[in-house]
Design a protein around this motif. Sequence first.
Motif, mmCIF file in Angstrom:
data_model
loop_
_atom_site.group_PDB
_atom_site.id
_atom_site.type_symbol
_atom_site.label_atom_id
_atom_site.label_comp_id
_atom_site.label_asym_id
_atom_site.label_seq_id
_atom_site.Cartn_x
_atom_site.Cartn_y
_atom_site.Cartn_z
ATOM 1 N N PHE A 153 0.844 -1.189 0.000
ATOM 2 C CA PHE A 153 0.000 0.000 0.000
ATOM 3 C C PHE A 153 0.878 1.237 0.000
ATOM 4 N N GLU A 154 0.264 2.357 -0.345
ATOM 5 C CA GLU A 154 1.004 3.607 -0.531
ATOM 6 C C GLU A 154 0.145 4.788 -0.121
ATOM 7 N N PHE A 155 0.801 5.792 0.460
ATOM 8 C CA PHE A 155 0.213 7.111 0.619
ATOM 9 C C PHE A 155 0.926 7.981 -0.398
ATOM 10 N N GLY A 156 0.239 8.312 -1.482
ATOM 11 C CA GLY A 156 0.861 9.048 -2.570
ATOM 12 C C GLY A 156 1.074 10.515 -2.239
ATOM 13 N N ALA A 157 1.917 11.162 -3.027
ATOM 14 C CA ALA A 157 2.174 12.593 -2.855
ATOM 15 C C ALA A 157 0.888 13.392 -3.049
ATOM 16 N N SER A 158 -0.089 12.811 -3.738
ATOM 17 C CA SER A 158 -1.391 13.451 -3.940
ATOM 18 C C SER A 158 -2.255 13.396 -2.684
ATOM 19 N N GLY A 159 -1.858 12.558 -1.723
ATOM 20 C CA GLY A 159 -2.668 12.350 -0.528
ATOM 21 C C GLY A 159 -3.550 11.121 -0.636
ATOM 22 N N PRO A 202 11.413 12.897 -17.825
ATOM 23 C CA PRO A 202 11.520 11.770 -16.896
ATOM 24 C C PRO A 202 11.671 12.246 -15.455
ATOM 25 N N LEU A 203 11.348 11.377 -14.567
ATOM 26 C CA LEU A 203 11.491 11.634 -13.139
ATOM 27 C C LEU A 203 12.971 11.700 -12.792
ATOM 28 N N THR A 204 13.376 12.716 -12.046
ATOM 29 C CA THR A 204 14.750 12.834 -11.571
ATOM 30 C C THR A 204 14.788 12.371 -10.118
ATOM 31 N N VAL A 205 15.729 11.485 -9.809
ATOM 32 C CA VAL A 205 15.874 10.929 -8.461
ATOM 33 C C VAL A 205 17.171 11.441 -7.862
ATOM 34 N N SER A 206 17.113 11.851 -6.594
ATOM 35 C CA SER A 206 18.332 12.296 -5.911
ATOM 36 C C SER A 206 18.318 11.833 -4.462
ATOM 37 N N ARG A 207 19.493 11.843 -3.857
ATOM 38 C CA ARG A 207 19.701 11.568 -2.433
ATOM 39 C C ARG A 207 19.155 10.218 -1.973
ATOM 40 N N MET A 208 19.192 9.201 -2.850
ATOM 41 C CA MET A 208 18.684 7.889 -2.446
ATOM 42 C C MET A 208 19.690 7.218 -1.517
ATOM 43 N N LYS A 209 19.166 6.758 -0.385
ATOM 44 C CA LYS A 209 19.987 6.009 0.558
ATOM 45 C C LYS A 209 19.093 5.003 1.273
ATOM 46 N N GLY A 210 19.734 4.008 1.852
ATOM 47 C CA GLY A 210 18.962 2.972 2.511
ATOM 48 C C GLY A 210 19.642 2.469 3.753
ATOM 49 N N VAL A 211 18.842 1.815 4.584
ATOM 50 C CA VAL A 211 19.341 1.216 5.810
ATOM 51 C C VAL A 211 18.553 -0.075 6.061
ATOM 52 N N ARG A 212 19.267 -1.083 6.514
ATOM 53 C CA ARG A 212 18.610 -2.339 6.882
ATOM 54 C C ARG A 212 18.031 -2.149 8.280
ATOM 55 N N ARG A 247 9.690 15.912 -10.868
ATOM 56 C CA ARG A 247 9.122 15.752 -12.201
ATOM 57 C C ARG A 247 8.527 17.093 -12.600
ATOM 58 N N ASN A 248 9.241 17.769 -13.506
ATOM 59 C CA ASN A 248 8.787 19.079 -13.991
ATOM 60 C C ASN A 248 8.524 20.050 -12.849
ATOM 61 N N GLY A 249 9.347 20.034 -11.812
ATOM 62 C CA GLY A 249 9.208 20.954 -10.692
ATOM 63 C C GLY A 249 8.317 20.463 -9.571
ATOM 64 N N ALA A 250 7.624 19.340 -9.761
ATOM 65 C CA ALA A 250 6.817 18.743 -8.693
ATOM 66 C C ALA A 250 7.754 17.831 -7.897
ATOM 67 N N CYS A 251 8.126 18.291 -6.708
ATOM 68 C CA CYS A 251 9.118 17.588 -5.892
ATOM 69 C C CYS A 251 8.441 16.823 -4.763
ATOM 70 N N ALA A 252 9.035 15.684 -4.404
ATOM 71 C CA ALA A 252 8.512 14.893 -3.289
ATOM 72 C C ALA A 252 9.657 14.200 -2.562
ATOM 73 N N HIS A 309 5.041 2.488 0.506
ATOM 74 C CA HIS A 309 5.680 3.675 -0.067
ATOM 75 C C HIS A 309 4.876 4.910 0.335
ATOM 76 N N GLN A 310 5.599 6.010 0.578
ATOM 77 C CA GLN A 310 4.942 7.281 0.857
ATOM 78 C C GLN A 310 5.684 8.389 0.144
ATOM 79 N N GLY A 311 4.921 9.300 -0.462
ATOM 80 C CA GLY A 311 5.479 10.500 -1.085
ATOM 81 C C GLY A 311 4.910 11.728 -0.410
ATOM 82 N N THR A 312 5.781 12.676 -0.062
ATOM 83 C CA THR A 312 5.370 13.915 0.592
ATOM 84 C C THR A 312 5.869 15.092 -0.246
ATOM 85 N N PRO A 313 4.948 15.887 -0.800
ATOM 86 C CA PRO A 313 5.375 17.004 -1.638
ATOM 87 C C PRO A 313 6.193 18.032 -0.846
ATOM 88 N N PHE A 314 7.138 18.684 -1.544
ATOM 89 C CA PHE A 314 7.867 19.794 -0.937
ATOM 90 C C PHE A 314 8.242 20.776 -2.034
#
Length: 123
Positions: free
Chosen positions: A39-45, A67-77, A91-96, A115-120
């Motif tokens: 399940f997901e809480f999308g950036a749209s809410g 295309p979607l630009t991805v940055s600062r990806m990191k992970g932890v177990r 994506r075209n200035g819509a950041c999350a 997954h969760q997306g939070t706009p900023f």
Amino acid sequence: MPELDDAVDAAIEGELRLLDPAVRRSPELLGALLHPDYFEFGASGRRWDRASIIAELSATREPGVRPLTVSRMKGVRLGPGLVHLTFDTDRNGACAHRSSLWRQGVEGCWLLYFHQGTPFSRE
């Protein structure tokens, strides 16, 4: 410097595959990366379940959109069979800010569980 972690690497690889437009258009390829209880809480809410996100993404055609630009990806177990990823998308200035939980399945494959997306704003 953090240790190399095969679990984190596998989750990052899966996440990047999910962001690939060819994968997003294929219900079979999407389904192979999503946990049955996804399940997901999308950036749209909006709250999405596995079936609704597969239907939405595989039906979406976005000609002319950068295309979607991805940055600062990191992970932890977080524990055995559980990885948390964080990253930003644009994506075209819509950041999350994005957060994903990946679980290792019984056959050893890694599946996106949440997954969760939070706009900023970059301003």
